[in-house]
Design a protein around this motif. Sequence first.
Motif, PDB file in Angstrom:
ATOM      1  N   LEU A 110      11.999  13.639  15.335  1.00  0.00           N
ATOM      2  CA  LEU A 110      10.892  13.826  15.265  1.00  0.00           C
ATOM      3  C   LEU A 110       9.893  12.377  14.823  1.00  0.00           C
ATOM      4  O   LEU A 110       9.330  11.928  15.370  1.00  0.00           O
ATOM      5  CB  LEU A 110      10.122  14.872  14.003  1.00  0.00           C
ATOM      6  CG  LEU A 110      10.481  16.468  14.465  1.00  0.00           C
ATOM      7  CD1 LEU A 110      10.324  17.095  13.304  1.00  0.00           C
ATOM      8  CD2 LEU A 110       9.620  16.678  15.674  1.00  0.00           C
ATOM      9  N   LEU A 111      10.779  11.538  13.772  1.00  0.00           N
ATOM     10  CA  LEU A 111      10.188  10.706  13.302  1.00  0.00           C
ATOM     11  C   LEU A 111      10.793   8.953  13.933  1.00  0.00           C
ATOM     12  O   LEU A 111      10.169   8.038  13.904  1.00  0.00           O
ATOM     13  CB  LEU A 111      10.551  10.562  11.820  1.00  0.00           C
ATOM     14  CG  LEU A 111       9.323  11.043  10.914  1.00  0.00           C
ATOM     15  CD1 LEU A 111       9.234  12.629  11.235  1.00  0.00           C
ATOM     16  CD2 LEU A 111       9.694  10.787   9.507  1.00  0.00           C
ATOM     17  N   ARG A 112      12.097   9.346  14.493  1.00  0.00           N
ATOM     18  CA  ARG A 112      12.805   8.530  15.051  1.00  0.00           C
ATOM     19  C   ARG A 112      12.869   7.139  14.196  1.00  0.00           C
ATOM     20  O   ARG A 112      12.415   5.940  14.808  1.00  0.00           O
ATOM     21  CB  ARG A 112      11.953   7.754  16.297  1.00  0.00           C
ATOM     22  CG  ARG A 112      12.178   9.133  17.282  1.00  0.00           C
ATOM     23  CD  ARG A 112      11.679   8.836  18.869  1.00  0.00           C
ATOM     24  NE  ARG A 112      11.744   9.605  19.652  1.00  0.00           N
ATOM     25  CZ  ARG A 112      12.840  10.163  20.438  1.00  0.00           C
ATOM     26  NH1 ARG A 112      13.851   9.307  20.187  1.00  0.00           N
ATOM     27  NH2 ARG A 112      12.992  11.074  21.259  1.00  0.00           N
ATOM     28  N   PRO A 113      13.294   6.957  13.039  1.00  0.00           N
ATOM     29  CA  PRO A 113      13.409   5.845  12.027  1.00  0.00           C
ATOM     30  C   PRO A 113      14.562   5.074  12.436  1.00  0.00           C
ATOM     31  O   PRO A 113      15.469   5.517  13.141  1.00  0.00           O
ATOM     32  CB  PRO A 113      13.791   6.459  10.685  1.00  0.00           C
ATOM     33  CG  PRO A 113      14.365   7.865  11.167  1.00  0.00           C
ATOM     34  CD  PRO A 113      13.738   8.531  12.385  1.00  0.00           C
ATOM     35  N   ARG A 114      14.557   3.782  12.171  1.00  0.00           N
ATOM     36  CA  ARG A 114      15.485   2.773  12.514  1.00  0.00           C
ATOM     37  C   ARG A 114      16.803   2.875  11.491  1.00  0.00           C
ATOM     38  O   ARG A 114      17.774   2.751  12.085  1.00  0.00           O
ATOM     39  CB  ARG A 114      14.964   1.289  12.651  1.00  0.00           C
ATOM     40  CG  ARG A 114      15.853   0.400  13.039  1.00  0.00           C
ATOM     41  CD  ARG A 114      14.911  -0.924  12.999  1.00  0.00           C
ATOM     42  NE  ARG A 114      15.792  -2.034  13.634  1.00  0.00           N
ATOM     43  CZ  ARG A 114      16.678  -2.851  12.794  1.00  0.00           C
ATOM     44  NH1 ARG A 114      16.558  -2.594  11.682  1.00  0.00           N
ATOM     45  NH2 ARG A 114      16.817  -3.875  13.785  1.00  0.00           N
ATOM     46  N   THR A 115      16.316   3.270  10.136  1.00  0.00           N
ATOM     47  CA  THR A 115      17.248   3.444   9.383  1.00  0.00           C
ATOM     48  C   THR A 115      17.135   4.586   8.461  1.00  0.00           C
ATOM     49  O   THR A 115      15.944   4.633   7.990  1.00  0.00           O
ATOM     50  CB  THR A 115      17.463   2.139   8.353  1.00  0.00           C
ATOM     51  OG1 THR A 115      17.691   0.894   9.415  1.00  0.00           O
ATOM     52  CG2 THR A 115      18.491   2.131   7.554  1.00  0.00           C
ATOM     53  N   VAL A 116      18.117   5.167   8.022  1.00  0.00           N
ATOM     54  CA  VAL A 116      18.012   6.582   7.234  1.00  0.00           C
ATOM     55  C   VAL A 116      18.798   5.969   5.856  1.00  0.00           C
ATOM     56  O   VAL A 116      20.202   6.062   6.124  1.00  0.00           O
ATOM     57  CB  VAL A 116      18.128   8.016   8.019  1.00  0.00           C
ATOM     58  CG1 VAL A 116      18.304   8.902   6.910  1.00  0.00           C
ATOM     59  CG2 VAL A 116      17.125   8.164   8.798  1.00  0.00           C
TER      60      VAL A 116
ATOM     61  N   GLY B  71       5.485  12.182  11.046  1.00  0.00           N
ATOM     62  CA  GLY B  71       5.814  11.802  12.177  1.00  0.00           C
ATOM     63  C   GLY B  71       4.500  11.439  13.188  1.00  0.00           C
ATOM     64  O   GLY B  71       4.701  10.473  13.914  1.00  0.00           O
ATOM     65  N   ARG B  72       3.582  12.464  13.120  1.00  0.00           N
ATOM     66  CA  ARG B  72       2.560  12.166  13.960  1.00  0.00           C
ATOM     67  C   ARG B  72       1.543  10.881  13.511  1.00  0.00           C
ATOM     68  O   ARG B  72       0.849  10.334  14.436  1.00  0.00           O
ATOM     69  CB  ARG B  72       1.570  13.374  14.171  1.00  0.00           C
ATOM     70  CG  ARG B  72       2.192  14.486  14.861  1.00  0.00           C
ATOM     71  CD  ARG B  72       1.220  15.756  15.216  1.00  0.00           C
ATOM     72  NE  ARG B  72       0.807  16.402  13.850  1.00  0.00           N
ATOM     73  CZ  ARG B  72       1.390  17.343  13.295  1.00  0.00           C
ATOM     74  NH1 ARG B  72       2.654  17.882  13.857  1.00  0.00           N
ATOM     75  NH2 ARG B  72       0.902  17.744  12.156  1.00  0.00           N
ATOM     76  N   ARG B  73       1.453  10.694  12.120  1.00  0.00           N
ATOM     77  CA  ARG B  73       0.375  10.036  11.614  1.00  0.00           C
ATOM     78  C   ARG B  73       1.133   8.431  11.445  1.00  0.00           C
ATOM     79  O   ARG B  73       0.374   7.458  11.241  1.00  0.00           O
ATOM     80  CB  ARG B  73      -0.039  10.235  10.419  1.00  0.00           C
ATOM     81  CG  ARG B  73      -0.979  11.708  10.683  1.00  0.00           C
ATOM     82  CD  ARG B  73      -1.475  12.318   9.382  1.00  0.00           C
ATOM     83  NE  ARG B  73      -2.475  11.306   8.831  1.00  0.00           N
ATOM     84  CZ  ARG B  73      -3.506  11.760   7.985  1.00  0.00           C
ATOM     85  NH1 ARG B  73      -3.621  12.978   7.653  1.00  0.00           N
ATOM     86  NH2 ARG B  73      -4.127  10.668   7.389  1.00  0.00           N
ATOM     87  N   LEU B  74       2.353   8.289  11.354  1.00  0.00           N
ATOM     88  CA  LEU B  74       2.931   7.066  10.669  1.00  0.00           C
ATOM     89  C   LEU B  74       4.036   6.748  11.538  1.00  0.00           C
ATOM     90  O   LEU B  74       4.878   7.613  12.287  1.00  0.00           O
ATOM     91  CB  LEU B  74       3.586   7.094   9.162  1.00  0.00           C
ATOM     92  CG  LEU B  74       2.522   7.761   8.194  1.00  0.00           C
ATOM     93  CD1 LEU B  74       3.088   7.758   6.938  1.00  0.00           C
ATOM     94  CD2 LEU B  74       1.444   6.708   7.873  1.00  0.00           C
TER      95      LEU B  74
ATOM     96  N   GLU C  15       0.864  -1.228   0.048  1.00  0.00           N
ATOM     97  CA  GLU C  15      -0.094  -0.017   0.038  1.00  0.00           C
ATOM     98  C   GLU C  15       0.803   1.252  -0.044  1.00  0.00           C
ATOM     99  O   GLU C  15       1.680   1.307   0.874  1.00  0.00           O
ATOM    100  CB  GLU C  15      -1.150   0.140   1.191  1.00  0.00           C
ATOM    101  CG  GLU C  15      -1.837   1.291   1.255  1.00  0.00           C
ATOM    102  CD  GLU C  15      -2.858   1.055   2.261  1.00  0.00           C
ATOM    103  OE1 GLU C  15      -3.983   0.776   1.979  1.00  0.00           O
ATOM    104  OE2 GLU C  15      -2.687   1.451   3.562  1.00  0.00           O
ATOM    105  N   VAL C  16       0.625   2.137  -0.966  1.00  0.00           N
ATOM    106  CA  VAL C  16       1.265   3.194  -1.022  1.00  0.00           C
ATOM    107  C   VAL C  16       0.525   4.446  -0.456  1.00  0.00           C
ATOM    108  O   VAL C  16      -0.682   4.616  -1.091  1.00  0.00           O
ATOM    109  CB  VAL C  16       1.680   3.555  -2.599  1.00  0.00           C
ATOM    110  CG1 VAL C  16       2.565   4.719  -2.690  1.00  0.00           C
ATOM    111  CG2 VAL C  16       2.677   2.388  -3.004  1.00  0.00           C
ATOM    112  N   THR C  17       0.949   5.220   0.362  1.00  0.00           N
ATOM    113  CA  THR C  17       0.365   6.542   0.861  1.00  0.00           C
ATOM    114  C   THR C  17       1.107   7.736   0.471  1.00  0.00           C
ATOM    115  O   THR C  17       2.411   7.652   0.608  1.00  0.00           O
ATOM    116  CB  THR C  17       0.142   6.389   2.277  1.00  0.00           C
ATOM    117  OG1 THR C  17      -0.568   5.288   2.660  1.00  0.00           O
ATOM    118  CG2 THR C  17      -0.517   7.651   3.045  1.00  0.00           C
ATOM    119  N   ALA C  18       0.734   8.471  -0.284  1.00  0.00           N
ATOM    120  CA  ALA C  18       1.416   9.910  -0.478  1.00  0.00           C
ATOM    121  C   ALA C  18       1.309  10.760   0.531  1.00  0.00           C
ATOM    122  O   ALA C  18       0.561  11.019   1.602  1.00  0.00           O
ATOM    123  CB  ALA C  18       0.558  10.606  -1.687  1.00  0.00           C
ATOM    124  N   THR C  19       2.627  11.341   0.989  1.00  0.00           N
ATOM    125  CA  THR C  19       2.782  12.182   2.167  1.00  0.00           C
ATOM    126  C   THR C  19       3.206  13.688   1.660  1.00  0.00           C
ATOM    127  O   THR C  19       3.684  13.820   0.554  1.00  0.00           O
ATOM    128  CB  THR C  19       3.915  11.482   2.793  1.00  0.00           C
ATOM    129  OG1 THR C  19       5.156  11.362   2.241  1.00  0.00           O
ATOM    130  CG2 THR C  19       3.673  10.108   3.321  1.00  0.00           C
TER     131      THR C  19
END
Length: 263
Positions: free
Chosen positions: A211-217, A173-176, A122-126
Amino acid sequence: MTGVRVTHIGGPTALIEIDGLRLLTDPTFDPPGRRYAFGWGTSSRKTAGPAFPAAELPPVDAVLLTHDHHGDNLDDAGRALLPGVRTVLTTPAGARRLGGNAHGLAPWDTWKLSSPDGTTVEVTATPARHGPPLSRPVVGEVTGFALSWPGQSHGVLWISGDTVLFDGVREVGRRLTVGTALLHLGGVGFPITGPLRYTMTAAGAVEVCRLLRPRTVVPVHYEGWSHFREARTAAERTLSEAPAEVRDVFRWLPRGTATELSV
């Protein structure tokens, strides 16, 4: 867990393989040397070519096109391969210009992509904003994409697109929950607009990580054009001063080599 391989081909162009589904971002395959006009008195010269030509791509199921109107995100060779894929997802304005198999997604619209083996993503436009406040009428529509599928362990795979840090990115960051982020960096600037920046800088990327705290960038789109103001070496200097929990998530992929990611 679904296996994911990412090949950074150059610039914003990456091949994302999720089991049997192959997705290509912002196809740019022209050779270096040419200067491209971006409008409003701005232009840039391509200084590096792709890791391999478009002819060496495996069959691609879909193109995720953050925007169609700048040559560093869709060039002539990239445009030529669009009719050969089943689906092109892009901005609503871009879909109107491209026609055919192009479908426009407004922010937070979704689209399901499937492969013959049953892989479904599923692709969500951001939201994305390609410059400072009030610049959208000049720079045009851009989008990011969030990819989700069954079996993800750490959150969505987010492709930022050409954007600066603004409220729309904070909304991501708030929604995903973002597990892996393909961040367009480079701090794009032009002589005619002085200190203004039209894509994210490393300092902006540090704030995005907080803000988003990704595991990998995975940084992309930071070199290969004369309008980039912050290449990898400069970005790495900034990142070296960031806290370890931010600095250590960055992964610079070798161009042209498929890399397994834990997503």
